[in-house]
Design a protein around this motif. Sequence first.
Motif, PDB file in Angstrom:
ATOM      1  N   TYR A   1       0.919  -1.077  -0.003  1.00 24.70           N
ATOM      2  CA  TYR A   1      -0.121  -0.064  -0.031  1.00 24.70           C
ATOM      3  C   TYR A   1       0.683   1.188   0.184  1.00 24.70           C
ATOM      4  N   ASP A   2       0.447   2.303  -0.786  1.00 27.18           N
ATOM      5  CA  ASP A   2       1.233   3.627  -0.823  1.00 27.18           C
ATOM      6  C   ASP A   2       0.723   4.300   0.510  1.00 27.18           C
ATOM      7  N   HIS A   3      -0.424   4.338   0.631  1.00 23.28           N
ATOM      8  CA  HIS A   3      -0.976   5.278   1.869  1.00 23.28           C
ATOM      9  C   HIS A   3      -2.211   4.200   2.637  1.00 23.28           C
TER      10      HIS A   3
ATOM     11  N   ASN B   1      -6.517   7.909   1.246  1.00 23.62           N
ATOM     12  CA  ASN B   1      -6.139   9.141   0.154  1.00 23.62           C
ATOM     13  C   ASN B   1      -4.727   9.098   0.420  1.00 23.62           C
ATOM     14  N   ASN B   2      -4.053  10.272   0.912  1.00 34.08           N
ATOM     15  CA  ASN B   2      -2.508  10.546   1.070  1.00 34.08           C
ATOM     16  C   ASN B   2      -2.142  10.409   2.487  1.00 34.08           C
ATOM     17  N   THR B   3      -2.712   9.783   3.137  1.00 31.16           N
ATOM     18  CA  THR B   3      -2.295   9.885   4.754  1.00 31.16           C
ATOM     19  C   THR B   3      -2.041   8.446   5.089  1.00 31.16           C
TER      20      THR B   3
ATOM     21  N   SER C   1       1.456   5.950   6.374  1.00 30.59           N
ATOM     22  CA  SER C   1       2.821   5.717   5.881  1.00 30.59           C
ATOM     23  C   SER C   1       2.600   4.325   4.949  1.00 30.59           C
ATOM     24  N   PRO C   2       3.604   4.066   3.796  1.00 30.27           N
ATOM     25  CA  PRO C   2       3.512   2.867   3.144  1.00 30.27           C
ATOM     26  C   PRO C   2       3.831   1.592   3.487  1.00 30.27           C
TER      27      PRO C   2
ATOM     28  N   SER D   1       0.672  -0.203   8.865  1.00 31.89           N
ATOM     29  CA  SER D   1       0.549   1.014   8.947  1.00 31.89           C
ATOM     30  C   SER D   1      -0.828   1.619   9.563  1.00 31.89           C
TER      31      SER D   1
END
Length: 42
Positions: free
Chosen positions: A17-19, A22-24, A26-27, A36
């Motif tokens: 997973y990148d996040h 949304n953009n919240t 850590s990967p 995470s």
Amino acid sequence: MKFHDLLVVSLGGQGQYDHVINNTGSPTSGTSTIPSQVVSFP
């Protein structure tokens, strides 16, 4: 809408997973199974 105690994990390096949301958050990646976590969003 609010989210609480979100958790993602990469099991044995199978996917990543990148996040968390949304953009919240850590990967997750690699062979370790380390979660995470995001306590509250937004």
